[in-house]
Design a protein around this motif. Structure first.
Motif, PDB file in Angstrom:
ATOM      1  N   ILE A 264      41.941  14.261  14.057  1.00 59.81           N
ATOM      2  CA  ILE A 264      41.785  14.220  15.514  1.00 59.81           C
ATOM      3  C   ILE A 264      40.362  13.774  15.841  1.00 59.81           C
ATOM      4  N   LEU A 265      40.272  12.698  16.613  1.00 63.40           N
ATOM      5  CA  LEU A 265      38.980  12.133  17.002  1.00 63.40           C
ATOM      6  C   LEU A 265      38.569  12.530  18.417  1.00 63.40           C
ATOM      7  N   GLY A 266      39.528  12.975  19.210  1.00 66.02           N
ATOM      8  CA  GLY A 266      39.219  13.326  20.581  1.00 66.02           C
ATOM      9  C   GLY A 266      40.428  13.919  21.267  1.00 66.02           C
ATOM     10  N   TYR A 267      40.184  14.450  22.462  1.00 70.30           N
ATOM     11  CA  TYR A 267      41.265  15.053  23.237  1.00 70.30           C
ATOM     12  C   TYR A 267      41.051  14.792  24.714  1.00 70.30           C
ATOM     13  N   LEU A 268      42.125  14.946  25.471  1.00 70.26           N
ATOM     14  CA  LEU A 268      42.069  14.933  26.923  1.00 70.26           C
ATOM     15  C   LEU A 268      43.065  15.978  27.407  1.00 70.26           C
ATOM     16  N   PHE A 269      42.550  17.040  28.019  1.00 66.38           N
ATOM     17  CA  PHE A 269      43.387  18.075  28.609  1.00 66.38           C
ATOM     18  C   PHE A 269      43.723  17.594  30.023  1.00 66.38           C
ATOM     19  N   ALA A 270      45.007  17.571  30.361  1.00 71.17           N
ATOM     20  CA  ALA A 270      45.453  17.010  31.635  1.00 71.17           C
ATOM     21  C   ALA A 270      46.253  18.020  32.442  1.00 71.17           C
ATOM     22  N   MET A 271      46.224  17.816  33.749  1.00 72.08           N
ATOM     23  CA  MET A 271      46.980  18.658  34.674  1.00 72.08           C
ATOM     24  C   MET A 271      47.517  17.762  35.785  1.00 72.08           C
ATOM     25  N   ALA A 272      48.742  18.014  36.218  1.00 74.22           N
ATOM     26  CA  ALA A 272      49.326  17.271  37.336  1.00 74.22           C
ATOM     27  C   ALA A 272      49.911  18.267  38.325  1.00 74.22           C
ATOM     28  N   GLU A 273      49.511  18.124  39.573  1.00 78.06           N
ATOM     29  CA  GLU A 273      50.068  18.983  40.618  1.00 78.06           C
ATOM     30  C   GLU A 273      49.885  18.312  41.968  1.00 78.06           C
ATOM     31  N   ALA A 274      50.634  18.795  42.951  1.00 75.88           N
ATOM     32  CA  ALA A 274      50.552  18.231  44.295  1.00 75.88           C
ATOM     33  C   ALA A 274      49.217  18.594  44.937  1.00 75.88           C
ATOM     34  N   TYR A 275      48.732  17.676  45.740  1.00 72.13           N
ATOM     35  CA  TYR A 275      47.553  17.983  46.556  1.00 72.13           C
ATOM     36  C   TYR A 275      47.875  19.175  47.457  1.00 72.13           C
ATOM     37  N   TRP A 276      46.853  19.873  47.899  1.00 72.84           N
ATOM     38  CA  TRP A 276      47.047  21.032  48.763  1.00 72.84           C
ATOM     39  C   TRP A 276      47.563  20.637  50.143  1.00 72.84           C
ATOM     40  N   PHE A 277      47.366  19.370  50.537  1.00 69.45           N
ATOM     41  CA  PHE A 277      47.701  18.944  51.893  1.00 69.45           C
ATOM     42  C   PHE A 277      48.962  18.092  51.989  1.00 69.45           C
TER      43      PHE A 277
ATOM     44  N   ASP B 278      52.675  16.470  49.418  1.00 70.01           N
ATOM     45  CA  ASP B 278      53.473  16.587  48.200  1.00 70.01           C
ATOM     46  C   ASP B 278      53.124  15.538  47.146  1.00 70.01           C
ATOM     47  N   SER B 279      52.184  14.645  47.434  1.00 71.83           N
ATOM     48  CA  SER B 279      51.785  13.643  46.447  1.00 71.83           C
ATOM     49  C   SER B 279      51.084  14.312  45.270  1.00 71.83           C
ATOM     50  N   VAL B 280      51.471  13.908  44.075  1.00 69.59           N
ATOM     51  CA  VAL B 280      50.934  14.502  42.850  1.00 69.59           C
ATOM     52  C   VAL B 280      49.687  13.755  42.405  1.00 69.59           C
ATOM     53  N   VAL B 281      48.684  14.515  42.008  1.00 70.55           N
ATOM     54  CA  VAL B 281      47.470  13.954  41.431  1.00 70.55           C
ATOM     55  C   VAL B 281      47.350  14.484  40.002  1.00 70.55           C
ATOM     56  N   ALA B 282      47.016  13.597  39.085  1.00 73.90           N
ATOM     57  CA  ALA B 282      46.780  13.998  37.693  1.00 73.90           C
ATOM     58  C   ALA B 282      45.271  14.031  37.480  1.00 73.90           C
ATOM     59  N   THR B 283      44.791  15.125  36.929  1.00 72.46           N
ATOM     60  CA  THR B 283      43.362  15.346  36.743  1.00 72.46           C
ATOM     61  C   THR B 283      43.091  15.795  35.318  1.00 72.46           C
ATOM     62  N   ASN B 284      41.949  15.394  34.799  1.00 73.61           N
ATOM     63  CA  ASN B 284      41.557  15.908  33.480  1.00 73.61           C
ATOM     64  C   ASN B 284      40.881  17.261  33.645  1.00 73.61           C
ATOM     65  N   ILE B 285      41.119  18.132  32.684  1.00 76.35           N
ATOM     66  CA  ILE B 285      40.462  19.432  32.636  1.00 76.35           C
ATOM     67  C   ILE B 285      39.260  19.334  31.702  1.00 76.35           C
TER      68      ILE B 285
ATOM     69  N   LEU C 149      42.780   7.338  25.007  1.00 74.14           N
ATOM     70  CA  LEU C 149      43.080   8.623  25.642  1.00 74.14           C
ATOM     71  C   LEU C 149      43.323   8.440  27.136  1.00 74.14           C
ATOM     72  N   VAL C 150      42.502   7.632  27.782  1.00 66.12           N
ATOM     73  CA  VAL C 150      42.675   7.387  29.218  1.00 66.12           C
ATOM     74  C   VAL C 150      43.986   6.646  29.472  1.00 66.12           C
ATOM     75  N   MET C 151      44.311   5.675  28.628  1.00 63.90           N
ATOM     76  CA  MET C 151      45.577   4.957  28.788  1.00 63.90           C
ATOM     77  C   MET C 151      46.769   5.891  28.566  1.00 63.90           C
ATOM     78  N   GLY C 152      46.659   6.790  27.596  1.00 53.80           N
ATOM     79  CA  GLY C 152      47.706   7.788  27.379  1.00 53.80           C
ATOM     80  C   GLY C 152      47.842   8.722  28.564  1.00 53.80           C
ATOM     81  N   PHE C 153      46.704   9.113  29.135  1.00 51.31           N
ATOM     82  CA  PHE C 153      46.681   9.948  30.330  1.00 51.31           C
ATOM     83  C   PHE C 153      47.383   9.229  31.480  1.00 51.31           C
ATOM     84  N   HIS C 154      47.120   7.943  31.610  1.00 49.86           N
ATOM     85  CA  HIS C 154      47.746   7.116  32.643  1.00 49.86           C
ATOM     86  C   HIS C 154      49.264   7.141  32.489  1.00 49.86           C
ATOM     87  N   ARG C 155      49.751   6.932  31.271  1.00 49.02           N
ATOM     88  CA  ARG C 155      51.205   6.960  31.023  1.00 49.02           C
ATOM     89  C   ARG C 155      51.793   8.343  31.336  1.00 49.02           C
ATOM     90  N   TRP C 156      51.103   9.388  30.879  1.00 43.85           N
ATOM     91  CA  TRP C 156      51.565  10.749  31.118  1.00 43.85           C
ATOM     92  C   TRP C 156      51.656  11.022  32.624  1.00 43.85           C
TER      93      TRP C 156
END
Length: 157
Positions: A64-77, A79-86, A103-110
């Motif tokens: 393992i050379l690196g990681y990206l912890f990701a989260m996807a949830e709706a904005y508070w205002f 129902d549109s979902v935003v994906a954010t790195n942790i 990793l960023v491209m994988g995050f994009h696909r996810w």
């Protein structure tokens, strides 16, 4: 050749150790790193059945050379979902390779698979901000602001 995959339970010890390494070179180095808390968080992300969390890892020859912890949830205002790195980290010896961009491209696909409206990458480590900015701009990201912090534990006002 560097590949991106979802983390698995066998990756937990490596991810905990890499998390420590990430914090030691960042602005967070003055914080206490709790291996047990990190292990529990990683295990919870891996066990998530709702698809809200993911941990992507960049792997080359089973290392393992690196990681990206990701989260996807709706904005508070809305129902549109935003994906954010942790958290996002690549080991020093793999910097300059394709690990970070993959990793960023994988995050994009996810994120796309979760119906995300947008991706936000948060860069708050205060480490190589200029290089990270240059890479993300090359990948089509736009700077939308900044991260600000105020240390409440210091003696300064």
């Amino acid at each position: 050749m560097i590949q991106i995959r979802l983390a698995i339970n066998e990756d937990v010890p490596t991810l905990v150790a890499m998390g420590r390494q990430a914090l030691e070179e960042s602005r967070y180095q003055t914080f206490n790193y709790d291996d047990n808390k990190v292990r529990k968080s990683v295990e919870a992300y891996l066990a998530d059945q709702r698809g809200k969390y993911a941990i992507l890892v960049a792997v080359d020859n089973d290392k393992i050379l690196g990681y990206l912890f990701a989260m996807a949830e709706a904005y508070w205002f809305c129902d549109s979902v935003v994906a954010t790195n942790i958290s996002w980290f690549v080991v020093p010896e793999a910097r300059g390779s394709s690990a970070a961009t993959k990793l960023v491209m994988g995050f994009h696909r996810w994120a796309k698979n979760r119906g995300a409206h947008e991706i936000k990458l948060i860069v708050s480590s205060a480490y190589h901000i200029d290089r990270t900015d240059k890479m993300l701009r090359r990948m089509g990201f736009t700077n939308i602001g900044g991260n600000y912090a105020l240390n409440l534990q210091s003696n300064s006002k």
